[in-house]
Enzyme design. Structure first.
Site, PDB file in Angstrom:
ATOM      1  N   LYS A  52      67.929  -7.045  72.857  1.00 38.39           N
ATOM      2  CA  LYS A  52      68.724  -5.967  73.648  1.00 38.39           C
ATOM      3  C   LYS A  52      69.051  -4.937  73.206  1.00 38.39           C
ATOM      4  O   LYS A  52      69.054  -3.775  73.876  1.00 38.39           O
ATOM      5  CB  LYS A  52      70.104  -7.043  73.835  1.00 38.39           C
ATOM      6  CG  LYS A  52      69.804  -8.154  74.735  1.00 38.39           C
ATOM      7  CD  LYS A  52      71.127  -9.396  74.528  1.00 38.39           C
ATOM      8  CE  LYS A  52      70.457 -10.731  75.555  1.00 38.39           C
ATOM      9  NZ  LYS A  52      71.385 -11.657  75.375  1.00 38.39           N
ATOM     10  N   GLN A  96      76.872 -12.966  72.774  1.00 30.94           N
ATOM     11  CA  GLN A  96      75.785 -13.872  72.691  1.00 30.94           C
ATOM     12  C   GLN A  96      75.801 -15.188  72.429  1.00 30.94           C
ATOM     13  O   GLN A  96      76.633 -15.813  71.626  1.00 30.94           O
ATOM     14  CB  GLN A  96      74.659 -13.394  71.355  1.00 30.94           C
ATOM     15  CG  GLN A  96      73.421 -14.057  71.325  1.00 30.94           C
ATOM     16  CD  GLN A  96      72.468 -13.902  72.559  1.00 30.94           C
ATOM     17  OE1 GLN A  96      72.155 -12.537  73.102  1.00 30.94           O
ATOM     18  NE2 GLN A  96      71.901 -14.725  73.230  1.00 30.94           N
ATOM     19  N   ASP A 119      76.736  -9.882  81.944  1.00 31.90           N
ATOM     20  CA  ASP A 119      76.062 -11.196  82.048  1.00 31.90           C
ATOM     21  C   ASP A 119      76.327 -11.799  83.368  1.00 31.90           C
ATOM     22  O   ASP A 119      75.682 -12.678  83.802  1.00 31.90           O
ATOM     23  CB  ASP A 119      76.513 -12.061  80.824  1.00 31.90           C
ATOM     24  CG  ASP A 119      75.365 -12.024  79.673  1.00 31.90           C
ATOM     25  OD1 ASP A 119      74.055 -11.810  80.042  1.00 31.90           O
ATOM     26  OD2 ASP A 119      75.696 -12.288  78.710  1.00 31.90           O
TER      27      ASP A 119
END
Ligand code: NAD
Length: 284
Positions: A52, A96, A119
């Site tokens: 990322k 995460q 997200d």
């Protein structure tokens, strides 16, 4: 013989576009930043976080990494998120997963400002996806829709069967296909006649998490087959949910694993981050 859908190619094209959008913002004095939080020492998570960060670098987005020790409490993590919610340099916040077991994952995800929830896991954004009116895209399903656009694969009026009903893949996938006027069916572990249902699919999306689960006898001739799975086979080799060698000759299009859906997910996360930064431009 199927045409192989290259996630690498679609992802590279999308990242070129994003790079230009980030540059356009930067030319107007607007920065784009993504905060990435990782808790503990999960090695797979570390690989994802590094990818990322690399993606950010590639398109000119500033990444802010917060690597917290395993023993971090839920309160400490939420306190950091609250700070980032109020930091104008941060357009997107990514925590995460998985988090260590002692942390309430739901409470943490719900503490992210929906306006920075790149997200698209916050219930507010999930609700927006449900009603088809959204800014943040569910990353993996959106990457699949991007592949359809790139390869001119029509969705409207097609019978779409999604195998898997997770909140991250199966359910939002069904919503995006529905938004594009697909006729959508969701199958799962309790579906009665899975093979028969799959055989009706013009577009078959497998998001199950079982190596080579979709076999050739489950696929209609000429179907578009999308493999979301990331698994290891008995030899420890990366493989999808679809038995690629057997299914490929029957399909019209198919995604490989690796190199199919995988490369798209981070790219769509970057798309969401850039969208968030672009919304600052509107407020200027
Ligand atoms: P999950 O475990 O949350 O959900 C799996 C789904 O499969 C469940 O809804 C379940 O009902 C269904 N299922 C399980 N056994 C079944 C059976 N026998 N018959 C029919 N349905 C069955 O998994 P997930 O998070 O949706 O991920 C699925 C796969 O996709 C995993 O391999 C994961 O690693 C991969 N994944 C890939 C990406 C990517 O970027 N490519 C992103 C997310 C997940």
């Amino acid at each position: 013989m199927a045409e192989i859908i290259s996630g690498k190619e679609v992802s590279a094209a999308k990242r070129e576009e994003l790079k230009k959008r980030v540059k356009a913002l930067s030319d107007k004095g607007i920065s784009t930043g993504l905060a990435v939080i990782i808790v503990g020492n999960n090695s797979a998570s570390r690989v994802y976080v590094n990818n990322k960060k690399k993606g950010c670098e590639e398109i000119g987005v500033t990444s802010f990494e917060f690597a917290l020790p395993e023993e971090t409490t839920g309160e400490e993590l939420i306190s950091l998120i609250n700070k980032l919610n109020n930091d104008s340099r941060v357009d997107g916040i990514l925590c995460q997963l998985p988090l260590p077991k002692h942390i309430d994952e739901k409470a943490v995800l719900n503490s992210i400002d929906p306006a920075k929830d790149v997200d698209a896991f916050h219930p507010v954004n999930v609700g927006h996806i449900m009603i088809g009116d959204f800014t943040f895209l569910p990353c993996t399903p959106a990457g699949i829709m991007e592949m359809f656009r790139y390869y001119n694969i029509p969705v409207s009026g097609k019978k779409c069967v999604v195998v898997g009903r997770s909140n991250i893949v199966g359910k939002p996938m069904a919503m995006l296909l529905l938004k594009e006027n697909g006729t959508v069916e969701i199958c799962h572990s309790r579906t009665a006649s899975l093979k028969e249902e799959c055989l009706t699919a013009d577009i078959l999306v497998a998001a199950v998490g079982i190596p080579k689960f979709v076999t050739a006898d489950m696929v209609k001739d000429g179907a578009v087959v999308i493999d979301v799975g990331i698994n290891r086979d008995e030899d420890g080799k990366l493989c999808g949910d679809v038995d690629f060698a057997a299914v490929e000759p029957k399909a019209s299009y198919i995604t490989p694993v690796p190199g199919g859906v995988g490369p798209m997910t981070i790219t769509m996360l970057l798309e969401n981050t850039v969208r968030s930064a672009e919304s600052k431009e509107l407020l200027k």
